[in-house]
Design a protein around this motif. Structure first.
Motif, short mmCIF file in Angstrom:
data_model
loop_
_atom_site.label_atom_id
_atom_site.label_comp_id
_atom_site.label_asym_id
_atom_site.label_seq_id
_atom_site.Cartn_x
_atom_site.Cartn_y
_atom_site.Cartn_z
N SER A 255 0.83 -1.21 0.00
CA SER A 255 0.00 0.00 0.00
C SER A 255 0.86 1.26 0.00
O SER A 255 2.02 1.23 0.43
N ARG B 20 -9.99 -0.87 -4.27
CA ARG B 20 -8.59 -0.90 -3.82
C ARG B 20 -8.11 0.47 -3.35
O ARG B 20 -7.30 0.56 -2.43
N ASN C 127 -4.34 0.51 -1.93
CA ASN C 127 -4.07 -0.82 -1.39
C ASN C 127 -3.99 -1.84 -2.52
O ASN C 127 -4.46 -1.59 -3.63
N SER C 128 -3.43 -2.99 -2.21
CA SER C 128 -3.31 -4.08 -3.18
C SER C 128 -2.76 -3.59 -4.52
O SER C 128 -3.31 -3.85 -5.59
N ASP D 261 -0.47 -0.31 -11.80
CA ASP D 261 -0.70 0.98 -11.16
C ASP D 261 0.50 1.92 -11.26
O ASP D 261 0.43 3.07 -10.83
#
Length: 125
Positions: A16, A70, A87-88, A93
């Protein structure tokens, strides 16, 4: 008027990060505050927004399908700061993340009046 984004970095997949965007020069409490991202060779894309609509009594948040569930956007008006909890995280990303402010909710980057300088997020597999 300035937007200062921070919090980016290099993380492993599944971990994260929390991005921050501090605004100065004016109050953005009634502005739509958003995050966009741009990966190398790709267009800038909408990530998330948080906006107070006159018809609501709370801030509404909106997300791109790719991050829904997420990522969470939030704001602290006392600090004139917007956050993006991510997160995740996955390698998909990886991008330069920008915060931006507009008078109304929109996913079109062309409609935003103010932009931060961007903070790099890199997710390793």
């Amino acid at each position: 008027v300035q937007l200062q984004a921070s919090g980016g970095g290099l993380v492993q997949a599944g971990k994260s990060l929390r991005l921050s965007c501090a605004a100065s020069g004016r109050t953005f409490s009634r502005y739509c505050m958003s995050w966009f991202r741009q990966a190398p060779g790709k267009k800038r894309e909408f990530v998330a927004a948080i906006y107070w609509s006159d018809g609501l009594t709370y801030y509404a948040d909106f997300y791109a399908d790719s991050v829904k569930g997420r990522f969470t956007i939030s704001r602290d008006n006392a600090k004139n700061t917007v956050y993006l909890q991510m997160n995740s995280l996955s390698p998909e990303d990886t991008a330069l993340y920008y915060c931006a402010a507009a008078k109304y909710y929109t996913r079109s980057s062309a409609q935003y009046d103010y932009w931060g300088q961007g903070t790099q997020v890199t997710v390793s597999s």
